[in-house]
Enzyme design. Sequence first.
Site, PDB file in Angstrom:
ATOM      1  CD1 TRP A 175      -0.232  -1.498   3.168  1.00 55.04           C
ATOM      2  CD2 TRP A 175       0.566   0.590   3.324  1.00 55.04           C
ATOM      3  NE1 TRP A 175       0.514  -1.423   4.320  1.00 55.04           N
ATOM      4  CE2 TRP A 175       1.012  -0.155   4.442  1.00 55.04           C
ATOM      5  CE3 TRP A 175       0.947   1.923   3.203  1.00 55.04           C
ATOM      6  CZ2 TRP A 175       1.810   0.402   5.426  1.00 55.04           C
ATOM      7  CZ3 TRP A 175       1.752   2.477   4.192  1.00 55.04           C
ATOM      8  CH2 TRP A 175       2.169   1.718   5.288  1.00 55.04           C
ATOM      9  CB  CYS A 176       4.325   1.920   1.054  1.00 55.41           C
ATOM     10  SG  CYS A 176       5.607   3.192   1.029  1.00 55.41           S
ATOM     11  CB  ILE A 177       2.576   6.141  -2.671  1.00 49.70           C
ATOM     12  CG1 ILE A 177       2.661   6.715  -4.081  1.00 49.70           C
ATOM     13  CG2 ILE A 177       3.219   7.060  -1.648  1.00 49.70           C
ATOM     14  CD1 ILE A 177       1.902   5.950  -5.115  1.00 49.70           C
TER      15      ILE A 177
END
Length: 285
Positions: A175-177
């Site tokens: 989920w980490c951009i």
Amino acid sequence: STMNRPNSGLAGLDFFRRIPTDLTEATSLGAIMSILCLVTMFLLFTSELLAFMTTDVTTTVAMDTHLDKTLRINFNVTFHALHCDYLSVSVWDALGTNKQNITKNVEKWQLDSEGKKRIFSGRNKEQREVKHDTHDKSFQEMHENGVQAVDVQESTFDSFLHEKENAFVDFYAPWCIWCQRLHPTWEAFAEKVDEEGMPISVGKVDCVKESKLCAAQKVNAFPTLRWFTNGNAVQPDYKSDRTVNALNAFAARKLEATEKFKDWEKKAKERGEAGNKKPAPPPPT
């Protein structure tokens, strides 16, 4: 009888008029209204008294209307389970469109187990934005010739670290951009390591699926790029530019440092063995 009647004109100036008898009689409706009024007055008095006796601590930040270019804001925030390296302070404008990193002006202190200041961690005066690569190929296109950055699980982590003397691992969260932005660069870096024949194992760990492994490795931020030598983590973690050239240069420096350490260790052992040897006996006469 006509003498007792008040003059209508004069009676209009009477300031002390009598209340009609029907308004002075007690009624049930009047009693109910009186009770409601008493209850309301008691509640209002009680709530005001409690508000007066209760103390609340509130914090407000008031903007200084001074016309100086800089504005000083003093604050003290303590994080008991977060390393200083992962802390940053940014300022946003009222519209939320302009962001400015002010971490360079913030002093950081390491704390002990009781929350007391232990070591001064300094001020990041040269805080800068980390550079990222842009790639023409998509992440899927890079995998057409095989996956070079190995997906590592908890069951294969130890064996992966010992496949080669050195390993470089990307601990990430899907989920980490910033992790998503690093994925193609990390795969391109692994391909370059394979092309140049560098003795490095390049892998990646999904910390959502492998939460226990990442907790055991004390991963506190994503992505965490960690170098391992002989299965042991080498601190500090990599925090420079996330480009293929920067990662490749870092790996080359690590390999060079490892070789220099081997040479030093070898020479140190030789000097130690030479120092421990007894001098040869003199020749017979």
